[in-house]
Design a protein around this motif. Structure first.
Motif, PDB file in Angstrom:
ATOM      1  N   THR A 255       0.837  -1.214  -0.016  1.00 59.89           N
ATOM      2  CA  THR A 255      -0.024  -0.047   0.128  1.00 59.89           C
ATOM      3  C   THR A 255       0.918   1.305  -0.098  1.00 59.89           C
ATOM      4  OG1 THR A 255      -0.301   0.219   2.482  1.00 59.89           O
ATOM      5  CG2 THR A 255      -1.763  -1.232   1.225  1.00 59.89           C
ATOM      6  N   GLU A 256       0.206   2.389  -0.316  1.00 61.59           N
ATOM      7  CA  GLU A 256       1.207   3.703  -0.156  1.00 61.59           C
ATOM      8  C   GLU A 256       1.505   3.916   1.089  1.00 61.59           C
ATOM      9  OE1 GLU A 256       2.751   6.512  -2.480  1.00 61.59           O
ATOM     10  OE2 GLU A 256       1.404   5.104  -3.144  1.00 61.59           O
ATOM     11  N   GLU A 257       0.815   3.633   2.064  1.00 59.93           N
ATOM     12  CA  GLU A 257       1.121   3.669   3.266  1.00 59.93           C
ATOM     13  C   GLU A 257       2.427   3.138   3.911  1.00 59.93           C
ATOM     14  OE1 GLU A 257      -0.858   3.522   8.022  1.00 59.93           O
ATOM     15  OE2 GLU A 257      -2.072   3.087   6.352  1.00 59.93           O
ATOM     16  N   GLU A 258       2.439   1.764   3.309  1.00 58.63           N
ATOM     17  CA  GLU A 258       3.614   1.033   3.611  1.00 58.63           C
ATOM     18  C   GLU A 258       4.879   1.338   2.656  1.00 58.63           C
ATOM     19  OE1 GLU A 258       1.759  -3.614   4.310  1.00 58.63           O
ATOM     20  OE2 GLU A 258       1.734  -2.706   2.392  1.00 58.63           O
ATOM     21  N   LYS A 259       4.537   2.007   1.680  1.00 56.22           N
ATOM     22  CA  LYS A 259       5.777   2.498   0.997  1.00 56.22           C
ATOM     23  C   LYS A 259       6.311   3.828   1.734  1.00 56.22           C
ATOM     24  CE  LYS A 259       4.338   1.724  -3.806  1.00 56.22           C
ATOM     25  NZ  LYS A 259       3.939   2.445  -5.122  1.00 56.22           N
ATOM     26  N   ASN A 260       5.432   4.600   2.219  1.00 57.17           N
ATOM     27  CA  ASN A 260       6.038   5.786   2.846  1.00 57.17           C
ATOM     28  C   ASN A 260       6.633   5.275   4.288  1.00 57.17           C
ATOM     29  OD1 ASN A 260       4.866   7.627   1.232  1.00 57.17           O
ATOM     30  ND2 ASN A 260       2.730   7.633   2.306  1.00 57.17           N
ATOM     31  N   GLU A 261       6.017   4.201   4.741  1.00 59.43           N
ATOM     32  CA  GLU A 261       6.869   3.813   5.917  1.00 59.43           C
ATOM     33  C   GLU A 261       8.260   3.298   5.532  1.00 59.43           C
ATOM     34  OE1 GLU A 261       7.295   2.647  10.270  1.00 59.43           O
ATOM     35  OE2 GLU A 261       6.462   4.260   9.080  1.00 59.43           O
ATOM     36  N   ILE A 262       8.364   2.451   4.709  1.00 63.89           N
ATOM     37  CA  ILE A 262       9.684   1.937   4.293  1.00 63.89           C
ATOM     38  C   ILE A 262      10.634   3.002   3.833  1.00 63.89           C
ATOM     39  CG2 ILE A 262      11.048   0.561   2.621  1.00 63.89           C
ATOM     40  CD1 ILE A 262       8.381  -1.181   2.254  1.00 63.89           C
ATOM     41  N   ALA A 263       9.870   4.001   3.475  1.00 62.35           N
ATOM     42  CA  ALA A 263      10.917   5.342   3.035  1.00 62.35           C
ATOM     43  C   ALA A 263      11.365   5.808   4.240  1.00 62.35           C
ATOM     44  CB  ALA A 263       9.999   6.305   2.172  1.00 62.35           C
ATOM     45  N   ARG A 264      10.518   6.060   4.976  1.00 58.97           N
ATOM     46  CA  ARG A 264      11.019   6.710   6.648  1.00 58.97           C
ATOM     47  C   ARG A 264      12.180   5.820   7.271  1.00 58.97           C
ATOM     48  NH1 ARG A 264      10.684   5.838  11.707  1.00 58.97           N
ATOM     49  NH2 ARG A 264       9.205   4.010  11.426  1.00 58.97           N
ATOM     50  N   ILE A 265      11.855   4.536   7.066  1.00 60.25           N
ATOM     51  CA  ILE A 265      12.817   3.629   7.898  1.00 60.25           C
ATOM     52  C   ILE A 265      14.373   3.553   7.218  1.00 60.25           C
ATOM     53  CG2 ILE A 265      13.322   1.035   8.424  1.00 60.25           C
ATOM     54  CD1 ILE A 265      10.164   0.620   9.029  1.00 60.25           C
ATOM     55  N   VAL A 266      14.122   3.428   6.060  1.00 63.00           N
ATOM     56  CA  VAL A 266      15.329   3.817   5.088  1.00 63.00           C
ATOM     57  C   VAL A 266      16.037   4.910   5.163  1.00 63.00           C
ATOM     58  CG1 VAL A 266      16.532   3.500   2.772  1.00 63.00           C
ATOM     59  CG2 VAL A 266      14.591   1.619   3.605  1.00 63.00           C
ATOM     60  N   GLY A 267      15.245   6.103   5.004  1.00 62.95           N
ATOM     61  CA  GLY A 267      15.735   7.471   5.056  1.00 62.95           C
ATOM     62  C   GLY A 267      16.542   7.797   6.409  1.00 62.95           C
ATOM     63  N   MET A 268      15.690   7.420   7.573  1.00 67.87           N
ATOM     64  CA  MET A 268      16.185   7.668   9.024  1.00 67.87           C
ATOM     65  C   MET A 268      17.568   6.748   9.082  1.00 67.87           C
ATOM     66  SD  MET A 268      14.676  10.046   9.778  1.00 67.87           S
ATOM     67  CE  MET A 268      15.693  10.044  11.479  1.00 67.87           C
ATOM     68  N   GLY A 269      17.444   5.436   8.662  1.00 68.79           N
ATOM     69  CA  GLY A 269      18.721   4.411   8.782  1.00 68.79           C
ATOM     70  C   GLY A 269      19.683   5.081   7.974  1.00 68.79           C
ATOM     71  N   ALA A 270      19.543   5.545   6.836  1.00 67.27           N
ATOM     72  CA  ALA A 270      20.767   6.062   5.990  1.00 67.27           C
ATOM     73  C   ALA A 270      21.596   7.183   6.963  1.00 67.27           C
ATOM     74  CB  ALA A 270      20.015   6.650   4.841  1.00 67.27           C
ATOM     75  N   LEU A 271      20.605   8.103   7.535  1.00 63.81           N
ATOM     76  CA  LEU A 271      21.208   9.267   8.262  1.00 63.81           C
ATOM     77  C   LEU A 271      21.767   8.958   9.375  1.00 63.81           C
ATOM     78  CD1 LEU A 271      21.029  12.336   8.982  1.00 63.81           C
ATOM     79  CD2 LEU A 271      18.834  11.907  10.163  1.00 63.81           C
ATOM     80  N   LYS A 272      21.227   7.880  10.203  1.00 62.83           N
ATOM     81  CA  LYS A 272      21.622   7.657  11.597  1.00 62.83           C
ATOM     82  C   LYS A 272      23.139   6.796  11.494  1.00 62.83           C
ATOM     83  CE  LYS A 272      17.191   7.511  14.103  1.00 62.83           C
ATOM     84  NZ  LYS A 272      16.359   6.742  14.879  1.00 62.83           N
ATOM     85  N   TYR A 273      23.086   6.022  10.298  1.00 62.28           N
ATOM     86  CA  TYR A 273      24.132   4.914  10.266  1.00 62.28           C
ATOM     87  C   TYR A 273      25.360   5.842   9.817  1.00 62.28           C
ATOM     88  CZ  TYR A 273      26.945   1.134   8.982  1.00 62.28           C
ATOM     89  OH  TYR A 273      27.962   0.045   8.920  1.00 62.28           O
ATOM     90  N   PHE A 274      25.034   6.846   8.738  1.00 64.34           N
ATOM     91  CA  PHE A 274      26.260   7.643   8.235  1.00 64.34           C
ATOM     92  C   PHE A 274      26.796   8.303   9.258  1.00 64.34           C
ATOM     93  CE2 PHE A 274      28.480  11.058   6.000  1.00 64.34           C
ATOM     94  CZ  PHE A 274      28.795  10.508   4.691  1.00 64.34           C
ATOM     95  N   ILE A 275      26.213   8.961  10.264  1.00 65.36           N
ATOM     96  CA  ILE A 275      26.618   9.619  11.431  1.00 65.36           C
ATOM     97  C   ILE A 275      27.250   8.758  12.412  1.00 65.36           C
ATOM     98  CG2 ILE A 275      25.836  10.883  13.311  1.00 65.36           C
ATOM     99  CD1 ILE A 275      24.061  12.708  11.661  1.00 65.36           C
ATOM    100  N   LEU A 276      26.644   7.721  12.860  1.00 65.46           N
ATOM    101  CA  LEU A 276      27.203   6.648  13.987  1.00 65.46           C
ATOM    102  C   LEU A 276      28.413   6.018  13.324  1.00 65.46           C
ATOM    103  CD1 LEU A 276      23.795   5.966  15.569  1.00 65.46           C
ATOM    104  CD2 LEU A 276      25.494   7.548  16.380  1.00 65.46           C
ATOM    105  N   LYS A 277      28.703   5.577  12.157  1.00 61.79           N
ATOM    106  CA  LYS A 277      29.631   4.841  11.817  1.00 61.79           C
ATOM    107  C   LYS A 277      31.006   5.402  11.959  1.00 61.79           C
ATOM    108  CE  LYS A 277      29.879   5.735   6.689  1.00 61.79           C
ATOM    109  NZ  LYS A 277      29.874   5.254   5.407  1.00 61.79           N
ATOM    110  N   VAL A 278      30.851   7.022  12.190  1.00 59.56           N
ATOM    111  CA  VAL A 278      32.306   7.525  12.153  1.00 59.56           C
ATOM    112  C   VAL A 278      32.630   7.575  13.637  1.00 59.56           C
ATOM    113  CG1 VAL A 278      33.220   9.755  11.882  1.00 59.56           C
ATOM    114  CG2 VAL A 278      31.765   8.703  10.041  1.00 59.56           C
ATOM    115  N   ASP A 279      33.915   7.418  13.889  1.00 59.31           N
ATOM    116  CA  ASP A 279      34.301   7.549  15.262  1.00 59.31           C
ATOM    117  C   ASP A 279      33.727   9.059  15.512  1.00 59.31           C
ATOM    118  OD1 ASP A 279      36.019   8.041  17.657  1.00 59.31           O
ATOM    119  OD2 ASP A 279      37.776   7.406  16.773  1.00 59.31           O
ATOM    120  N   ALA A 280      33.249   8.826  16.959  1.00 61.84           N
ATOM    121  CA  ALA A 280      32.625   9.956  17.383  1.00 61.84           C
ATOM    122  C   ALA A 280      33.758  11.194  17.743  1.00 61.84           C
ATOM    123  CB  ALA A 280      31.764   9.806  18.799  1.00 61.84           C
ATOM    124  N   ARG A 281      35.052  11.075  17.900  1.00 64.23           N
ATOM    125  CA  ARG A 281      35.808  11.850  18.302  1.00 64.23           C
ATOM    126  C   ARG A 281      36.370  12.662  17.108  1.00 64.23           C
ATOM    127  NH1 ARG A 281      39.630   7.446  20.946  1.00 64.23           N
ATOM    128  NH2 ARG A 281      38.839   6.397  19.241  1.00 64.23           N
TER     129      ARG A 281
END
Length: 606
Positions: A440-466
């Protein structure tokens, strides 16, 4: 019992039987065997040479023969100089996989009533502007660190200190009074934090214009450029008005307090929306408008005890010269507090609220000196965790075009960033998602949210915080390489395989038989799964979300190599199919749990 534990127990028994001496467990050093040698685990014999009184090679030979005979986990061995390479028995690997399968939270420690309590402070926003990219890194690091500390068996309290008082707040308030015409977030069609941020930028614009005019005037009167600039910054009418507002606020002027409360509530409503989008939250929020008074009281107590000094102008200082530092201002001559005073007050309130065993502050590295001083002051004031407080110091997020400046409005807004990441994920994954049946369109939007936020979070957190980091949205959302979507896609692929198996009425047993077939790559995957516990423990020791991110990537990469080489559902035998499904199921589980420690969701379909 884990394979490493079995070997350690047997090796200790071997040393006692072979050489007549008991040695401490730390003398048994096991590590992964190098890929260019035969074996799975390597025992380093050098620490045992004083006990064996033999050459390294002979000691390794003795121990290898004993372990092969007396330890079921060891099938064979070979000696390379002082290194004993052990080949682990297939039944031991099967047993390990069964143990992993039986534990939904494999690799994580349980929290008990006796667990130490760790408080983690993060976010720390100002109520004069919305959250930006720098805050995003702070919030993601703080949330992930909280999950990691809990996975290491700690009780965790997530806390926030909101900077809701001070001259910067008065600047936004004054600008709203002068140029806002009573506008509300609803009337403006904006989130409250964005509306107030606009007025902060507007104040700075008009203030700079005033400063420029005054500086020109003072230079004409004979001042140098530097003298004129400094005087203009203090004499500009706008800054004087803002200071007058601050004095009224501190004097509890009812009109000023009512305006302050109204505008701050607009901001808090905006913050809550951003926090929800980021998937972060807090157990307790403190406000500097409350804590600064507690801080002043605590400093006065310290002054009475001789811990601090009052100077002739009535200001109060801490003398830290015996610590190799300088003197630190705690109360200005007019009795008003500084940031250090507020942090002392916040610590006092938190210590009264919770039995804190460890305090972790997630704050950028530009505050390294501040926390060095705060640790000394809290220790002097009697806080049991003061001396050992942890400043989780992280680097700045930089942009391709330079650093962010909130006064000038040149920031990467957190809300805009979240929205653009989700939109990018939606457009990039459209082809993949459209292939899914019955979506459904709702499921598409939810997948986009999960993938978009996953991309953002992982890109920031994979880097040594220091380290300082350069944020690149395009790189972060790639479906290949060391990215969140790559890991999420692998998880979704495994879940698809498991659903197909279920549709074929394949039921996985609770555990595999000892003689279940295993090839080298399957053994390597089980060994990698087993490493999750060590990765979690090390991330807790190092306060390092990047350690978890890198583990998830390595596990995902190893699974994909295996999946490229071997079919799961079309395996040659039923036994191979069951074994591979069991491995795949647990890879998915560990990926999901590992990504959860980073605050990242994984989609069932993608």
């Amino acid at each position: 019992m884990k394979i490493e534990e079995q070997i350690t127990v047997a090796a200790l028994a071997a040393v006692k039987e072979l050489y007549g001496t008991e040695v401490p467990e730390k003398m048994i050093q096991l590590q992964k065997t190098r890929s260019d040698f035969e074996g799975n685990l390597t025992l380093v014999t050098f620490p045992l040479l004083k006990t064996s009184h033999k050459k390294p090679e002979d000691t390794a030979q003795d121990l290898g023969e004993y372990l092969k005979k007396n330890c079921k986990a060891v099938a064979d061995f070979n000696v390379v100089k002082g290194f004993l390479n052990l080949v682990i028995a297939q039944a031991a690997w099967t047993g390990l996989l069964n143990d992993i399968n039986a534990d939904e939270k494999f690799g994580e420690k349980r929290v008990t009533d006796e667990s130490p309590l760790v408080m983690i402070e993060y976010s720390s926003p100002n109520t004069n502007k919305p959250l930006h990219l720098g805050h995003v890194r702070n919030n993601l690091l703080g949330w992930s660190l909280a999950q990691i500390m809990e996975a290491n068996g700690n009780k965790v309290v997530k806390t926030n200190i909101v900077n809701d008082r001070g001259i910067h707040i008065c600047k936004s308030m004054l600008a709203w009074l002068k140029w806002g015409n009573g506008i509300t977030p609803e009337q403006a069609g904006k989130k409250g934090d964005h509306l107030i941020g606009d007025f902060y930028v507007l104040f700075d614009k008009h203030y700079k214009e005033e400063c420029k005019q005054l500086q020109e005037q003072y230079e004409k009167e004979g001042m140098t450029a530097d003298e004129a600039k400094e005087k203009a910054e203090h004499e500009a009418p706008l800054i004087k008005e803002a200071h007058d507002m601050l004095v009224k606020w501190e004097a509890n002027d009812p009109e000023m307090r009512a305006l302050w409360e109204k505008m701050n509530n607009w901001v808090y409503a905006g913050f809550d929306e951003t926090y929800k989008a980021l998937g972060v939250g807090f157990d307790k929020i403190y406000y500097e408008s409350s804590t600064y008074l507690a801080g002043k009281k605590k400093v006065e107590e310290g002054l009475a005890k001789g811990l601090f000094i009052r100077k002739e102008d009535n200001s109060v200082w801490a003398d830290l010269t015996d610590e190799g530092l300088d003197q630190k201002l705690l109360l200005r001559k007019d009795g008003t507090s500084v940031y250090m005073t507020q942090d002392i007050g916040t610590a006092e309130m938190r210590f009264n609220d919770y039995p804190i065993d460890k305090m972790i502050y997630v704050v950028g590295n530009e505050q390294n000196y501040h926390f060095q001083v705060l640790s000394i002051l809290l220790d002097r004031l009697g806080f049991k965790w003061g001396k050992d407080l942890v400043h989780f110091s992280y680097g700045m997020v930089e942009l391709p075009n330079g650093k962010m400046k909130s006064r000038e409005g040149t920031v990467v807004d957190a809300d805009d960033l979240v929205a653009s990441m989700i939109e990018n994920a939606k457009s990039l994954s459209e082809d993949k998602v459209n292939k899914l049946e019955g979506i459904t369109e709702e499921e598409k939007n939810e997948i986009a949210r999960i993938v978009g936020m996953g991309a953002l979070k992982y890109f920031i957190l994979k880097v040594d915080a220091r380290k300082n980091m350069l944020f690149n949205p395009e790189e972060s959302i790639d479906f290949n390489g060391n990215t969140g979507p790559f890991i999420q896609y692998t998880y979704a692929r495994i879940r698809s395989i498991l659903r197909k198996a279920e549709a074929q009425n394949i039921t996985l047993p609770a555990s595999l038989n000892d003689d279940a077939p295993l090839n080298e790559k399957e053994i390597a995957l089980i060994q990698k799964l087993n490493d999750f516990g060590a990765a979690v423990a090390q991330a807790g020791i190092d306060y390092s979300p990047s350690g978890i991110a890198n583990y998830c990537y390595e596990l995902t990469k190893e699974f994909n190599q295996f999946y490229h080489d071997y079919s799961i559902l079309n395996a040659d035998t039923e036994a191979e199919k069951i074994t591979r499904l069991m491995i795949a199921k647990n890879v998915a589980k560990v990926i999901k749990n590992g990504m959860a420690l980073l605050g990242i969701e994984v989609p069932e379909r993608m």
